[in-house]
Design a protein around this motif. Structure first.
Motif, PDB file in Angstrom:
ATOM      1  N   SER A 114     -35.968  -1.465  12.701  1.00  0.00           N
ATOM      2  CA  SER A 114     -35.759  -0.040  12.434  1.00  0.00           C
ATOM      3  C   SER A 114     -36.658   0.841  13.288  1.00  0.00           C
ATOM      4  CB  SER A 114     -36.001   0.249  10.952  1.00  0.00           C
ATOM      5  OG  SER A 114     -35.062  -0.424  10.142  1.00  0.00           O
ATOM      6  N   GLY A 115     -37.173   0.289  14.366  1.00  0.00           N
ATOM      7  CA  GLY A 115     -38.010   1.076  15.262  1.00  0.00           C
ATOM      8  C   GLY A 115     -39.485   0.749  15.101  1.00  0.00           C
ATOM      9  N   PRO A 116     -40.346   1.407  15.873  1.00  0.00           N
ATOM     10  CA  PRO A 116     -41.780   1.120  15.817  1.00  0.00           C
ATOM     11  C   PRO A 116     -42.397   1.546  14.489  1.00  0.00           C
ATOM     12  CG  PRO A 116     -41.354   3.000  17.249  1.00  0.00           C
ATOM     13  CD  PRO A 116     -40.027   2.426  16.892  1.00  0.00           C
ATOM     14  N   LEU A 117     -43.383   0.774  14.071  1.00  0.00           N
ATOM     15  CA  LEU A 117     -44.071   1.009  12.799  1.00  0.00           C
ATOM     16  C   LEU A 117     -45.561   0.884  13.047  1.00  0.00           C
ATOM     17  CD1 LEU A 117     -43.974   1.223   9.617  1.00  0.00           C
ATOM     18  CD2 LEU A 117     -43.997  -1.293   9.621  1.00  0.00           C
ATOM     19  N   ARG A 118     -46.313   1.884  12.645  1.00  0.00           N
ATOM     20  CA  ARG A 118     -47.773   1.861  12.775  1.00  0.00           C
ATOM     21  C   ARG A 118     -48.366   1.432  11.431  1.00  0.00           C
ATOM     22  NH1 ARG A 118     -50.531   6.721  15.984  1.00  0.00           N
ATOM     23  NH2 ARG A 118     -49.690   5.476  17.701  1.00  0.00           N
ATOM     24  N   VAL A 119     -49.173   0.378  11.451  1.00  0.00           N
ATOM     25  CA  VAL A 119     -49.768  -0.177  10.226  1.00  0.00           C
ATOM     26  C   VAL A 119     -51.284  -0.127  10.351  1.00  0.00           C
ATOM     27  CG1 VAL A 119     -49.925  -2.182   8.713  1.00  0.00           C
ATOM     28  CG2 VAL A 119     -47.787  -1.700   9.916  1.00  0.00           C
ATOM     29  N   VAL A 120     -51.929   0.445   9.336  1.00  0.00           N
ATOM     30  CA  VAL A 120     -53.369   0.633   9.332  1.00  0.00           C
ATOM     31  C   VAL A 120     -54.007  -0.258   8.275  1.00  0.00           C
ATOM     32  CG1 VAL A 120     -55.246   2.310   9.134  1.00  0.00           C
ATOM     33  CG2 VAL A 120     -52.997   3.051   9.956  1.00  0.00           C
ATOM     34  N   SER A 121     -55.047  -0.992   8.658  1.00  0.00           N
ATOM     35  CA  SER A 121     -55.901  -1.688   7.695  1.00  0.00           C
ATOM     36  C   SER A 121     -57.213  -0.924   7.627  1.00  0.00           C
ATOM     37  CB  SER A 121     -56.155  -3.133   8.125  1.00  0.00           C
ATOM     38  OG  SER A 121     -56.973  -3.809   7.184  1.00  0.00           O
ATOM     39  N   LEU A 122     -57.654  -0.590   6.410  1.00  0.00           N
ATOM     40  CA  LEU A 122     -58.877   0.205   6.280  1.00  0.00           C
ATOM     41  C   LEU A 122     -59.674  -0.223   5.058  1.00  0.00           C
ATOM     42  CD1 LEU A 122     -58.152   2.369   3.841  1.00  0.00           C
ATOM     43  CD2 LEU A 122     -56.973   3.558   5.668  1.00  0.00           C
ATOM     44  N   HIS A 123     -60.944   0.130   5.070  1.00  0.00           N
ATOM     45  CA  HIS A 123     -61.862  -0.184   3.981  1.00  0.00           C
ATOM     46  C   HIS A 123     -62.816   0.988   3.848  1.00  0.00           C
ATOM     47  CE1 HIS A 123     -64.965  -3.244   2.166  1.00  0.00           C
ATOM     48  NE2 HIS A 123     -64.462  -2.405   1.268  1.00  0.00           N
ATOM     49  N   LEU A 124     -62.589   1.817   2.832  1.00  0.00           N
ATOM     50  CA  LEU A 124     -63.397   3.019   2.641  1.00  0.00           C
ATOM     51  C   LEU A 124     -64.691   2.705   1.907  1.00  0.00           C
ATOM     52  CD1 LEU A 124     -60.663   5.674   1.710  1.00  0.00           C
ATOM     53  CD2 LEU A 124     -61.395   4.857   3.973  1.00  0.00           C
ATOM     54  N   SER A 125     -65.581   3.682   1.873  1.00  0.00           N
ATOM     55  CA  SER A 125     -66.930   3.506   1.326  1.00  0.00           C
ATOM     56  C   SER A 125     -66.925   3.038  -0.126  1.00  0.00           C
ATOM     57  CB  SER A 125     -67.694   4.834   1.412  1.00  0.00           C
ATOM     58  OG  SER A 125     -68.955   4.727   0.786  1.00  0.00           O
ATOM     59  N   HIS A 126     -67.916   2.191  -0.446  1.00  0.00           N
ATOM     60  CA  HIS A 126     -68.066   1.688  -1.810  1.00  0.00           C
ATOM     61  C   HIS A 126     -69.014   2.537  -2.652  1.00  0.00           C
ATOM     62  CE1 HIS A 126     -71.765   0.230   0.041  1.00  0.00           C
ATOM     63  NE2 HIS A 126     -72.250   0.069  -1.169  1.00  0.00           N
ATOM     64  N   ALA A 158     -52.899   0.496   4.460  1.00  0.00           N
ATOM     65  CA  ALA A 158     -53.141  -0.554   3.475  1.00  0.00           C
ATOM     66  C   ALA A 158     -54.605  -0.956   3.500  1.00  0.00           C
ATOM     67  CB  ALA A 158     -52.257  -1.764   3.772  1.00  0.00           C
ATOM     68  N   GLY A 159     -55.111  -1.301   2.328  1.00  0.00           N
ATOM     69  CA  GLY A 159     -56.474  -1.809   2.300  1.00  0.00           C
ATOM     70  C   GLY A 159     -57.200  -1.499   1.014  1.00  0.00           C
ATOM     71  N   ASP A 160     -58.512  -1.605   1.114  1.00  0.00           N
ATOM     72  CA  ASP A 160     -59.431  -1.385  -0.003  1.00  0.00           C
ATOM     73  C   ASP A 160     -59.951   0.045   0.114  1.00  0.00           C
ATOM     74  OD1 ASP A 160     -61.443  -1.309  -1.859  1.00  0.00           O
ATOM     75  OD2 ASP A 160     -62.522  -3.064  -1.106  1.00  0.00           O
ATOM     76  N   PHE A 161     -59.419   0.933  -0.729  1.00  0.00           N
ATOM     77  CA  PHE A 161     -59.815   2.335  -0.707  1.00  0.00           C
ATOM     78  C   PHE A 161     -61.040   2.595  -1.590  1.00  0.00           C
ATOM     79  CE2 PHE A 161     -55.603   2.397   0.921  1.00  0.00           C
ATOM     80  CZ  PHE A 161     -55.406   3.568   1.610  1.00  0.00           C
ATOM     81  N   ASN A 162     -61.445   1.606  -2.380  1.00  0.00           N
ATOM     82  CA  ASN A 162     -62.547   1.779  -3.328  1.00  0.00           C
ATOM     83  C   ASN A 162     -62.333   3.010  -4.209  1.00  0.00           C
ATOM     84  OD1 ASN A 162     -64.652  -0.272  -3.360  1.00  0.00           O
ATOM     85  ND2 ASN A 162     -64.880   0.168  -1.174  1.00  0.00           N
ATOM     86  N   ALA A 163     -61.068   3.278  -4.531  1.00  0.00           N
ATOM     87  CA  ALA A 163     -60.724   4.439  -5.355  1.00  0.00           C
ATOM     88  C   ALA A 163     -59.329   4.239  -5.920  1.00  0.00           C
ATOM     89  CB  ALA A 163     -60.762   5.724  -4.527  1.00  0.00           C
ATOM     90  N   THR A 164     -59.109   4.760  -7.121  1.00  0.00           N
ATOM     91  CA  THR A 164     -57.770   4.752  -7.697  1.00  0.00           C
ATOM     92  C   THR A 164     -56.974   5.914  -7.124  1.00  0.00           C
ATOM     93  OG1 THR A 164     -58.362   6.132  -9.590  1.00  0.00           O
ATOM     94  CG2 THR A 164     -58.683   3.743  -9.818  1.00  0.00           C
ATOM     95  N   ARG A 165     -55.671   5.905  -7.349  1.00  0.00           N
ATOM     96  CA  ARG A 165     -54.782   6.879  -6.717  1.00  0.00           C
ATOM     97  C   ARG A 165     -55.054   8.315  -7.150  1.00  0.00           C
ATOM     98  NH1 ARG A 165     -49.801   6.459  -4.138  1.00  0.00           N
ATOM     99  NH2 ARG A 165     -49.689   8.565  -3.346  1.00  0.00           N
TER     100      ARG A 165
END
Length: 245
Positions: A114-126, A158-165
């Motif tokens: 379906s075309g190009p897709l940019r995927v981010v892995s991240l880990h925000l502050s604890h 996607a990843g560990d945001f160290n926070a709820t939505r």
């Protein structure tokens, strides 16, 4: 398309056995893209490279937060593993503080039907409290500006945001009507072992024009029969996406 995110807990516990546990479940789940955080690497092993080789996937990664762990100089970085063709990659230094430095974000651009897709892995502050809330908001704003500028295709974060939505850091990612997250499909779930109401790992889809989120589940929630251990102190999140049109 299946996307998995998992914080793999650096070198805690029996790392070798835990990596085998991760491989065993990934072979069952068959994700197309795996977003990893706390990817341990030292002079002897890079956990992201090891997993990619064991699963037969392409890997991109970036080291982060280098320091002595168990007397060994090591890093705790990010990785993306994929069976889809990789078109580009880039990483970003996140806003930092004296209490929590060295964090990064990593993206890969993948070719899909379906075309190009940019995927981010991240880990925000604890960091906890107001200081942590402020820093995570700065970090998420920096990530969104970096990953969305000049990009007219879908983005998965996607990843560990160290926070709820409910946390303020999510307000700075995208307009609410353009951001679809797995949390809506996982009511009352937690992504931390032995901690209720702690859904702090997320997969988010921004710009849904070519994909829709069709399912989500927790994974790595049990010990592996062969190794007898959990994969991590986190559970994984697995999301299914379907093309639109």
């Amino acid at each position: 398309m299946r996307v998995l995110t998992l914080n793999i807990w650096k070198d805690a516990g029996d790392l070798a056995a835990r990596l085998e546990t991760i491989v065993a479940e990934c072979r069952l789940l068959q994700p197309d893209i795996i977003c990893l955080q706390e990817v341990y690497a030292d002079a002897e092993i890079d956990a992201g490279e090891w997993l990619a080789h064991a699963l037969g996937l392409t890997r991109v990664g970036v080291p982060a937060r280098e320091k002595q762990r168990s007397g060994v100089l090591s890093s705790s970085g990010l990785a993306l593993l994929s069976r889809l063709p990789l078109l580009a990659e880039e990483n970003l230094d996140l806003p930092t503080s004296s209490a929590d430095g060295g964090r990064k974000a990593l993206y890969g651009v993948f070719e899909t039907a379906s075309g190009p897709l940019r995927v981010v892995s991240l880990h925000l502050s604890h960091i906890k409290g107001e200081e942590g809330d402020f820093l995570r908001s700065q970090q998420s704003a920096a990530v969104w500006s970096w990953v969305s500028q000049g990009w007219d295709h879908p983005i998965i974060l996607a990843g560990d945001f160290n926070a709820t939505r409910k946390a303020a850091c999510f307000d700075l990612l995208a307009q609410p009507e353009d951001l679809f997250g797995t949390d809506s499909l996982l009511p009352q779930a937690s992504s931390l072992r032995d901690q209720p109401n702690a859904l702090i790992d997320h997969i988010l889809l921004a710009g849904r024009g070519r994909w829709k989120l069709s399912g989500a589940e927790l994974c790595f929630t049990e010990t592996d029969d062969a190794t007898g251990c959990f994969a991590s102190d986190h559970f994984g999140i697995l999301a299914d996406f379907e093309p639109i049109g």
